[in-house]
Design an enzyme around this catalytic site. Structure first.
Site, short mmCIF file in Angstrom:
data_model
loop_
_atom_site.label_atom_id
_atom_site.label_comp_id
_atom_site.label_asym_id
_atom_site.label_seq_id
_atom_site.Cartn_x
_atom_site.Cartn_y
_atom_site.Cartn_z
N ASP A 154 37.99 39.21 40.70
CA ASP A 154 36.94 39.40 41.70
C ASP A 154 35.56 39.38 41.03
O ASP A 154 35.44 39.71 39.85
CB ASP A 154 37.17 40.74 42.42
N ASN A 160 40.99 34.24 52.48
CA ASN A 160 40.00 33.31 51.90
C ASN A 160 39.87 32.00 52.67
O ASN A 160 38.89 31.27 52.49
CB ASN A 160 40.32 33.00 50.42
C1 FPP Z 1 36.92 36.28 43.82
O1 FPP Z 1 35.53 36.21 43.64
C2 FPP Z 1 37.57 35.09 43.28
C3 FPP Z 1 38.22 34.15 44.04
C4 FPP Z 1 38.34 34.27 45.50
C5 FPP Z 1 38.81 32.95 43.45
C6 FPP Z 1 39.35 33.02 42.06
C7 FPP Z 1 39.40 31.66 41.52
C8 FPP Z 1 39.16 31.27 40.24
C9 FPP Z 1 38.94 32.19 39.14
C10 FPP Z 1 39.10 29.80 39.88
C11 FPP Z 1 40.31 28.98 40.16
C12 FPP Z 1 41.59 29.62 39.79
C13 FPP Z 1 42.53 29.14 38.95
C14 FPP Z 1 43.76 29.93 38.78
C15 FPP Z 1 42.41 27.94 38.15
P1 FPP Z 1 34.59 36.26 44.93
O2 FPP Z 1 34.22 34.86 45.27
O3 FPP Z 1 35.24 37.03 46.03
O4 FPP Z 1 33.38 37.05 44.31
P2 FPP Z 1 32.37 38.05 45.07
O5 FPP Z 1 33.20 39.21 45.58
O6 FPP Z 1 31.44 38.45 43.98
O7 FPP Z 1 31.72 37.27 46.17
#
Ligand code: FPP
Length: 262
Positions: free
Chosen positions: A37, A85
């Site tokens: 996150d 998501n």
């Molecule tokens: C949460 O951050 C993260 C995600 C929803 C996606 C995670 C994906 C990756 C790390 C990249 C692709 C994955 C792989 C396995 C290659 P957020 O967007 O919710 O952050 P925020 O809470 O700060 O808005």
């Protein structure tokens, strides 16, 4: 895999090396699950588009997978995309799917070389055909590997998983008296895998966000303020070191109390 394998990948004399040297390799968590996150906030702090946070998060994924395999974990599960998501803007969703495909293309050889078995948990039928085909190919190519299992949770929801499991049990004609916890768990996406011993969440949020709801019943939780793109081997090792200090009671009394009662 063990201490020498971890030490081979971190600078000698570094904080990572010191933490690794303090670990008890006979008492590692078997399964570590991670809620990645803070990608969006990492990007916002740098005045970058959100997708740049996801892109930077790929290096954290790479390092976490490698360190987990070197440690000798049985299972690593990363929460990459939840059922919730899908509500994000279509541009962000397609950028995430593109990054996932890029990761698979770049890392498949490393997964094979490290004997890692790659698995997807979640509602794969909701993913686009091209991503699905690439995920299927990666699962097939690594299916015979006998080392760490690397689960990636995609279009995943803990409640949806439980409902899917219940539906399957009904479809198989199980009667109520045939259904106990062990049988039920055999219908989950993680059938045959140990439950997570350690749940890590980045970016300081104190929530489980519909992740592995059945499986984390007794998991130890470790939260770091670090945003996912800054998460490195050191953080994983710190989490494992902290886990080893915990007294896991599973609802019983502590080991100190047991000693005192003797
Ligand atoms: C949460 O951050 C993260 C995600 C929803 C996606 C995670 C994906 C990756 C790390 C990249 C692709 C994955 C792989 C396995 C290659 P957020 O967007 O919710 O952050 P925020 O809470 O700060 O808005």
């Amino acid at each position: 895999m063990a201490l020498v394998d971890v030490l081979a990948a971190v600078p000698s004399g570094s904080p990572e090396a010191a933490i690794a040297q303090g670990l008890d390799f006979g008492r590692l968590p078997r399964h570590v699950a991670v809620i990645m996150d803070g990608n969006g906030r990492w990007a916002a702090e740098r005045h970058l588009p959100r997708v740049e946070g996801h892109r930077a998060g790929i290096e954290s994924v790479r390092e976490t997978v490698e360190t987990s395999a070197r440690l000798g974990l049985c299972v690593l599960t990363l929460y990459a995309f939840s059922v919730e998501n899908w509500k994000r803007p279509v541009t962000e969703v397609s950028a995430l799917m593109g990054l996932l495909r890029h990761y698979l293309r770049a890392e498949l050889k490393t997964l094979l070389r490290n004997n890692i078995q790659f698995k997807v948990i979640g509602q794969m039928d909701r993913l686009g055909r091209e991503v699905r085909e690439e995920l299927d190919a990666a699962m097939a190519r690594t299916a015979a590997n006998t080392g760490m299992v690397f689960n990636i949770a995609l279009s995943y929801g803990g409640r949806a998983e439980i409902v899917d499991a219940a539906r399957q049990a009904i479809a198989r004609g199980l009667t109520p008296d045939q259904l106990d916890e062990e049988t039920f768990a055999s219908f989950l996406y993680t059938a045959g895998q140990p439950d997570p011993d350690l749940l890590i969440r980045t970016s300081g949020e104190m929530r489980v966000s519909n992740f592995l709801l059945w499986q984390i019943a007794y998991a130890e939780i470790w939260v770091t303020d670090t945003f996912w793109p800054d998460f490195r081997a050191r953080h994983l090792l710190e989490a494992v070191a902290d886990y080893q200090k915990r007294d896991r009671r599973y609802g019983a009394v502590s080991s100190d109390t047991v000693e005192a009662l003797k």
